[in-house]
Design a protein around this motif. Structure first.
Motif, PDB file in Angstrom:
ATOM      1  N   SER A   3      61.038  29.175  27.301  1.00 55.16           N
ATOM      2  CA  SER A   3      61.678  28.756  26.059  1.00 55.16           C
ATOM      3  C   SER A   3      61.371  29.739  24.940  1.00 55.16           C
ATOM      4  CB  SER A   3      61.178  27.373  25.659  1.00 55.16           C
ATOM      5  OG  SER A   3      61.381  26.467  26.702  1.00 55.16           O
ATOM      6  N   GLU A   6      61.989  22.653  36.085  1.00 53.50           N
ATOM      7  CA  GLU A   6      62.898  22.357  34.979  1.00 53.50           C
ATOM      8  C   GLU A   6      62.555  23.221  33.764  1.00 53.50           C
ATOM      9  OE1 GLU A   6      65.453  20.457  34.753  1.00 53.50           O
ATOM     10  OE2 GLU A   6      65.361  19.358  36.641  1.00 53.50           O
ATOM     11  N   ILE A  18      63.832  24.100  29.580  1.00 52.39           N
ATOM     12  CA  ILE A  18      64.689  23.814  28.445  1.00 52.39           C
ATOM     13  C   ILE A  18      64.984  25.135  27.759  1.00 52.39           C
ATOM     14  CG2 ILE A  18      64.851  22.699  26.206  1.00 52.39           C
ATOM     15  CD1 ILE A  18      62.877  20.607  27.408  1.00 52.39           C
ATOM     16  N   LYS A  50      71.250  23.184  26.203  1.00 47.89           N
ATOM     17  CA  LYS A  50      71.478  22.548  24.913  1.00 47.89           C
ATOM     18  C   LYS A  50      72.336  23.466  24.060  1.00 47.89           C
ATOM     19  CE  LYS A  50      68.443  19.116  23.727  1.00 47.89           C
ATOM     20  NZ  LYS A  50      67.946  18.540  24.979  1.00 47.89           N
ATOM     21  N   GLY A  87      61.839  18.389  24.056  1.00 53.29           N
ATOM     22  CA  GLY A  87      61.612  19.656  24.747  1.00 53.29           C
ATOM     23  C   GLY A  87      61.556  20.821  23.777  1.00 53.29           C
TER      24      GLY A  87
END
Lengths: 339, 339
Positions: free
Chosen positions: A120, A139, A141, B4, B50
């Motif tokens: 991230s 996973e 993000i 996102k 997140g």
DNA sequence: TTGAAAGCGCTAACAG
DNA sequence: CTGTTAGCGCTTTCAA
């Protein structure tokens, strides 16, 4: 030390050149709408002041950075090095540069959390996309593209590049069986890693296919390290009925087998055949059989795929045939799994 | 793809948690002055959303980043890999993480400019200090500490870590002379690189010291590549009076010598002694004599020095004795040059 | 062709 | 203990 107290900023350049910051920004970004002499003057000031743009500030505002990220737990590990060679090659051929993030050690702290964090971190700010190697995390993000190389756990929601571990293992076994071996030892990899289990399955299925019963004594644990390969090889070789060939789940443990064999004064391959998965530089010198270029190709392919993703191009390639230069008889393909 | 639309920012977290951004920032930075339940709630929102902090924005504001930079032209090159192993080790032992910047290829574009650019880029924004490896550039504009590993040109204005190339070469020669060799070939490195010239000088001086005249035919060019080592070795071995030993200016070219010897069916070291400088993994398998751990140690030492500089600690260590595990007879020390 | 001004997401005083 | 506010250095409208 030639250290300027304060960094030279775009403001300093603007003031010195007698223009506004936006004008400087324009020449910095190669916009066409700047007068010839203004541009020249600004360029002069820039080089006189030794100005370089602040990466942080810059990437905070602009979308495209021409920079790819790579998250590797440990860049000193032979595995990582091989993959990085391939990535490096693809980078060299591209217009992208590469930013590698590492913590130097997988075990420095909670691996999964760290990986997610770094992904991230890079992807939300600095880079156009990131490659994540041998990730324990499943996973992420992120708002930029991501590609996994050889993930521990395969998550179909992300594109990934994986070796055909099962098929490769079967072929290794077919090779050994054709050589006449009937008692073949297998040194396992870390059981929590998908690829290790697929190699083990390939070992078992090939044996089954050949009509040879599986001897549990011949399957010994391992954790992908040379040390474990050494210990497990000793265990195998000290059996009442020792194997005549050993298939190690990866190259590092194969090296351990080599050491053990040397210590017991067994010649390779006369007294003992040894095959390892993956690829290390040392292999060709110690006479081990490994799959050449394997890891490096995975890195190369992954990088090319990521670049396509960044450029919003379709990921047309599904399966790559791996080159097998060192070993003619054992081949392995990288399966490129899209979405 | 789980992407996102917009990145989750500290604002989103603040809003969702019903607090102000500064409070969120406080828990993010582990400040003590936050109420227990507020902190808990914020942490909850952070993980639910997140959220990860934007590296760019963060480093634009804060001084300390706990991040070191490394600028390497080419991370696929064996030389770089060895140095990086040492750096990686030091990083693993520290609280710092590492950001490596590479363009994948030294020749991608103007090397010197690129290096200077990257150093400023990293150091003016993201990192607390940078290590620059085998730099062609001699000057940098930066406001954070910088350390050079094995620079092409030694600039006394920057701290650097260099091998004792001269002394090492002398010792290599003394070793070969003690073995009884009188005709020793030397394969040069790139002449524009300081270390290469110092190795050559060591070769010559040791010969002089031993009362052996220098034969110009025995000194052949090279450029640190295996290919050039191979070609130059052939040139030496096809002389009317071929040498009985060859000293290659680096490990890669020594590997080339090995290939040439193998092709001419000369056994090493029975028919021909070969010694190479620096360190590669393959060396021990092909029976070459190299200086173990050399490059890796330079990286390690440099990283430790840089951390001291970042922490404003004095650079007390001046000279490190290098461990020489593989080779007892040839030693090499890293000279740490401060200021 | 240029400048003024508005933020990007974040941290760090400074007040409450 | 928490919110308000002012920027960090840069790009990017929007006017001039």
């Amino acid at each position: 030390m030639p250290t300027k107290k304060r960094t030279v900023t775009i403001q300093d350049v603007a003031k010195k050149a007698g223009v506004s910051v936006s004008t400087v920004s324009r020449v910095l970004n190669g916009k066409a709408d700047v007068a010839g002499d203004t541009q020249e003057k600004i360029l002069g000031v820039i080089s006189k002041l030794g100005y370089t743009s602040n990466l942080a500030a810059r990437s905070m505002r602009s979308r495209r950075k021409d920079l790819l990220g790579l998250v590797v737990p440990d860049i000193g590990f032979p595995y990582s090095i091989e993959v990085m060679k391939g990535i490096n090659r693809a980078i060299a051929e591209s217009t992208f540069d590469l930013l590698v993030y590492t913590m130097g050690d997988v075990h420095k702290s909670g691996a999964v959390l760290h990986e997610q964090h770094y992904v991230s971190l890079l992807n939300n700010s600095l880079t156009d996309g990131v490659i994540i190697v041998a990730s324990a995390a499943a996973e992420f993000i992120t708002d930029a593209p991501i590609i996994a190389v050889d993930p521990h756990i395969v998550n179909p929601r992300y594109p990934s590049v994986q070796g055909t571990n099962y098929q490769g293992a079967v072929e290794v076994m077919q090779y050994l069986l054709k050589l006449g071996h009937e008692r073949i030892g297998f040194i396992c990899g870390r059981p929590e890693i998908a690829s290790a289990e697929r190699r083990l399955k390939g070992y078992k299925d090939a044996l089954k296919e050949a009509g040879i019963a599986i001897d549990k004594d011949l399957i010994v644990p391992g954790d992908f390290t040379t040390k474990s390969g050494y210990a497990s090889a000793l265990q195998l070789l000290n059996l009442k009925h020792p194997p005549t060939a050993i298939f190690a789940a990866n190259d590092q443990s194969a090296l351990g087998v080599f050491q053990a064999a040397q210590e017991m004064e067994l010649r390779i391959p006369e007294d003992l055949s040894v095959v390892g998965f993956d690829n290390i530089a040392e292999a060709k010198y110690v006479g081990l059989t490994t799959v050449d270029q394997f890891l490096s190709e995975m890195g190369y392919i992954a990088t090319q795929m990521l670049i396509k993703m960044v450029n919003h191009q379709p990921l047309d390639v599904q399966v790559h045939k791996m080159p097998t230069r060192l070993v003619e008889r054992t081949s392995c393909r990288a399966l490129v799994q899209v979405n």
